[in-house]
Design an enzyme around this catalytic site. Sequence first.
Site, short mmCIF file in Angstrom:
data_model
loop_
_atom_site.label_atom_id
_atom_site.label_comp_id
_atom_site.label_asym_id
_atom_site.label_seq_id
_atom_site.Cartn_x
_atom_site.Cartn_y
_atom_site.Cartn_z
N LYS A 111 0.85 -1.18 0.00
CA LYS A 111 0.00 0.00 0.00
C LYS A 111 0.90 1.24 0.00
O LYS A 111 1.93 1.25 0.69
CB LYS A 111 -0.88 -0.05 1.26
CG LYS A 111 -1.98 1.01 1.36
CD LYS A 111 -2.84 0.74 2.60
CE LYS A 111 -3.97 1.74 2.75
NZ LYS A 111 -4.84 1.42 3.92
N SER A 171 -9.83 1.29 2.93
CA SER A 171 -8.96 2.10 2.12
C SER A 171 -7.88 1.33 1.36
O SER A 171 -7.29 1.86 0.42
CB SER A 171 -8.29 3.15 3.00
OG SER A 171 -7.38 2.54 3.90
N SER A 190 -9.97 -1.19 7.07
CA SER A 190 -9.37 -0.92 5.76
C SER A 190 -8.58 -2.06 5.15
O SER A 190 -8.16 -1.97 4.00
CB SER A 190 -8.46 0.32 5.84
OG SER A 190 -9.23 1.50 5.82
#
Lengths: 530, 102
Positions: A90, A165, A189
């Site tokens: 990420k 997310s 997330s």
Amino acid sequence: MPDLASTRLAAHEMAARLRAGSVSSRELTEAHLAAAEAGNHALNAWLVIDRDAALAAAAAADARIAAARADGSAALAALHPLCGVPVGLKDLVTVSGGQCTAGSRILDGYVAPFDAHVTERLRDAGAVIAGKLNMDEFAMGSSTEHSAYGPTANPWDLERVPGGSSGGSAAAVAARHVPLAIGTDTGGSIRQPAALCGIVGLKPTYGRVSRYGIVAFASSLDQVGPLARDARDAALLLHAIAGRDRRDATSAPVPVPEELLALPASDDEAAASLRGVRLGLPREYFVAGMEPGVEARVRDAVAAFEAAGATIVDVSLPHTEYGLAAYYIVAPAEASANLARYDGVRYGHAVRGGDVLGSYLASRGTGFGPEVKRRIMLGTYALSAGYYDAYYLKAQKVRTLIKGDFDTAFAAGVDALVAPTSPFVAWPLGAKLADPVAMYLSDACTLPVNLAGLPGISVPCGLSDGLPVGLQLIGPAWSEARLLALARAYEGVTAGAPWRRLEPPGLVAIDPAGPTPARRAIALPGGHHR
Amino acid sequence: MGTLSRADVAHVAHLARLGLREEELARLEGELNHILDQYAILARLATDAIPPTAQTIALENILREDVARPSLPVDVALGNAPDRQGDHLVVPAILGGDGGGG
């Protein structure tokens, strides 16, 4: 284009083949890079595909494996299972010399001067870092539409969100661009995008993984964790990154269980471990507003656990309904403090606005996107003079009650709780963008777990209208190995289910000249909101 | 709990050092009040006797030896600076000038 067949393998299968010498890390890496490069136009999962660094890491891994093989079987066994296996990060995990945008314009152009702890650990293991994955800005969002670099699409339906997310991480793993990715989970997330993309996502106990080198959102809630296509792979990645790190004082000196490397390969053996297990069904997680298809799949999964010998007991977590409000005070409050550092002075987006104050206003006003501004405003208000007791202190007291609910359930002899991960399957791009509260509701079943600091895992449990549904297992602190064993057991119990063999239809024919997710979003109803 | 006026929203934006346009302030006024309405549910809970939870794991007093360790070289630490002079970051004058120092 290289043969993409190896992108269907699990990481643990890659590990076996690498050791047997039947495939090289270079071949695996070439195949995964090719899949990512071909699929990214339609998905926008990757912000960076770092071909050169990945191939260099693959060559190093091949050399390590060859040297270990020359030294004998003990040396080969001593290699970490992830040696030579591609992994995505990420884009809030620093990699020295690379970008780290956290999905924000305010970090556009920033070059990280150091490796995050998880990056170091992955390098030590010999994993191949393939690139950086899209995300909601500063991890604030549940759809990956709040990225400054455009939305990510869901591989199961390119007109739908991947969740968020960590939506880029989930989409890339589901689309077989990488077998593994790192995400972060502050209110869901990792688990929620894993559910919406039909993969496994684990949020570890707070303190299990060092947050050194992770862009901060809400420091008492943030945790780093793995996304994978099965429980065994998630366990391998957790094993690689977990453990005490002196640079994060909240990383706990708790041993990393070696069982993470030894989840059963046999479906029958895994399923047999369910006999005598007590699973709690929290009634507050099955509430109005959940999609009927989601509830049906989760109840099917509960029935499968029971049929395999687990005991299901009804439990109550009575303060669950207060979780959303408490979370949306605590998380924005912490975020407003953490994001004060983005001032356009030392690094990041800078706009001169006359005096110092004007420069702050201009840099922050133009650097942050709408959701981040909303949360900074909420947090600043909740912490401001005269409101602290009414909001932040109150929310922290409610947090005590929510944590107490979980403690009571586990103290009564429940091994783990079973619940939906998300009340909804993946929704169309744009559908919830105009209503922040509707978006926040998608985390109602995951954020209490963050407030309590507990581990939670989402595993696929079937489809509703052709879209993946996630089953959430929640355990006491430091019970990741137990949760992963339960997830593995569930895989064993459902190994024969037809839905296990389905894969995202988008993989078959992704049109390289077709629309990007951003173009699709504009064409959909609600597209005018962006 | 509270209701935010447009002036309140502008004040909070100032506290947060966010330069917002008029249309952003207008949109936030509606959105923030809608979100604050959701917080009202918390008032139902009696929490006077409940201690707050700021962190969930029982760690305290994490100490380390007070010894010097290598840190980032100055050039690397300043590598992302938007404006730099030698080993210093350049910022607009804080004192005097156009009153930024208040």
